[in-house]
Design an enzyme around this catalytic site. Structure first.
Site, PDB file in Angstrom:
ATOM      1  N   TYR A 209      42.345  95.854  61.043  1.00 16.43           N
ATOM      2  CA  TYR A 209      41.563  96.392  60.229  1.00 16.43           C
ATOM      3  C   TYR A 209      41.898  97.661  62.188  1.00 16.43           C
ATOM      4  O   TYR A 209      40.679  97.590  62.855  1.00 16.43           O
ATOM      5  CB  TYR A 209      40.178  96.293  60.319  1.00 16.43           C
TER       6      TYR A 209
ATOM      7  N   ASP B 292      43.603  96.975  55.954  1.00 17.53           N
ATOM      8  CA  ASP B 292      43.324  98.567  56.251  1.00 17.53           C
ATOM      9  C   ASP B 292      43.971  98.714  57.521  1.00 17.53           C
ATOM     10  O   ASP B 292      43.184  99.003  58.657  1.00 17.53           O
ATOM     11  CB  ASP B 292      41.877  98.509  56.378  1.00 17.53           C
TER      12      ASP B 292
ATOM     13  N   HIS C  59      38.326 101.474  48.975  1.00 18.94           N
ATOM     14  CA  HIS C  59      39.361 101.252  48.772  1.00 18.94           C
ATOM     15  C   HIS C  59      39.477  99.866  47.472  1.00 18.94           C
ATOM     16  O   HIS C  59      38.512  99.759  47.156  1.00 18.94           O
ATOM     17  CB  HIS C  59      39.688 100.374  50.166  1.00 18.94           C
TER      18      HIS C  59
END
Length: 268
Positions: free
Chosen positions: A110, A154, A258
């Site tokens: 992330y 992500d 997302h």
């Protein structure tokens, strides 16, 4: 022996557990990598995952912010929870997944979002993001005859012109600024990673995995970005059988901004 790996920034795993369960029941990936879990490890909903067959878990969480986790239907072995930029903010975890006669090293990331102002001199969040990506240069796509690597997550950068709804209008917007996209692609190449979502997909084809909460009608506006990524070592290309972006999940009840992405490999 097939392997399916999904990645999803869930934006609070406890809040969105109903749609996580729906996703797992309907799609049944072997491994699911989550980002922005937003809870400490002992508050992670482990029992709910185990109840639906995801009995193997690797968690790195903190209260209210960030956090990553990997849940799997097959055994996994935790390798490390790496610190970046000398911060304990739970943005990485890696595991080994045995698949047939291979061992797959799976990284879940992330990357910091970077705030709103794309100037590292006045915005420490943007400076942190650039430094984080620079440190990721050390994460290589390790592989040999018996092993391979996958990196998902992500990564908060849409690197290519058609990874955003408007290249021209977003050139000065965090996630698509030249300083980000250039360092991002340099980092990917330095690690010898293959961008699987763009493999055999024309660069002029729009690909999105994120639609802002700010849009009243995300579907009608169509203003998406590809912030979620799946990469692999080169030796997985011959067995890569494709991927799916579950766009419909953006319209589920209480959605994340997302959507999940699932990659499939026919590893023999």
């Amino acid at each position: 022996m097939p392997l399916s790996v999904a990645t999803w920034n869930i934006n609070s795993v406890r809040l969105r557990m109903p749609i996580v369960e729906r996703f797992l029941v309907e799609n049944a990936p072997d491994v699911l990598c989550l980002q922005e879990t937003k809870c400490v490890d002992d508050q992670f909903p482990s029992a709910a995952f185990r109840k639906i067959g995801y009995r193997h878990l690797a968690i790195s969480g903190q209260k209210g912010y960030h956090g990553v986790a990997i849940v799997a239907r097959r055994p996994i072995e935790v390798v490390e929870r790496r610190r970046f930029c000398d911060k304990d903010d739970c943005r990485h975890i890696s595991v080994r997944v045995p698949v047939g006669d291979k061992s797959v090293l799976l990284h879940n990331f992330y990357v910091p979002a970077g705030g709103d102002e794309p100037d590292p001199e006045i915005n420490w969040k943007f400076r942190h993001k650039l430094d984080f990506v620079a440190e990721m240069n050390a994460v290589r796509a390790e592989h040999d005859a018996n092993s391979a690597s996958i990196l998902v997550g992500d990564l908060n950068i849409a690197p290519l012109e058609h990874d955003v709804w408007s290249h021209k209008q977003l050139l000065n917007v965090v996630s698509h600024t030249p300083v980000e996209t250039e360092s991002f692609e340099a980092m990917r190449k330095a690690g010898s990673w293959v961008d699987l979502m763009r493999h055999n997909v024309p660069y002029e084809q729009k690909l999105y995995t994120w639609w802002s909460y700010r849009a009243r009608d995300w579907e009608a506006s169509g203003r998406g970005r590809r912030l979620d990524h799946i990469w692999s070592s080169e030796n997985l290309l011959p067995v890569f059988s494709g991927y799916d972006i579950l766009r419909d999940a953006r319209g589920w009840e209480k959605p994340s901004d997302h959507v999940p992405v699932i990659a499939r490999f026919d590893i023999g």
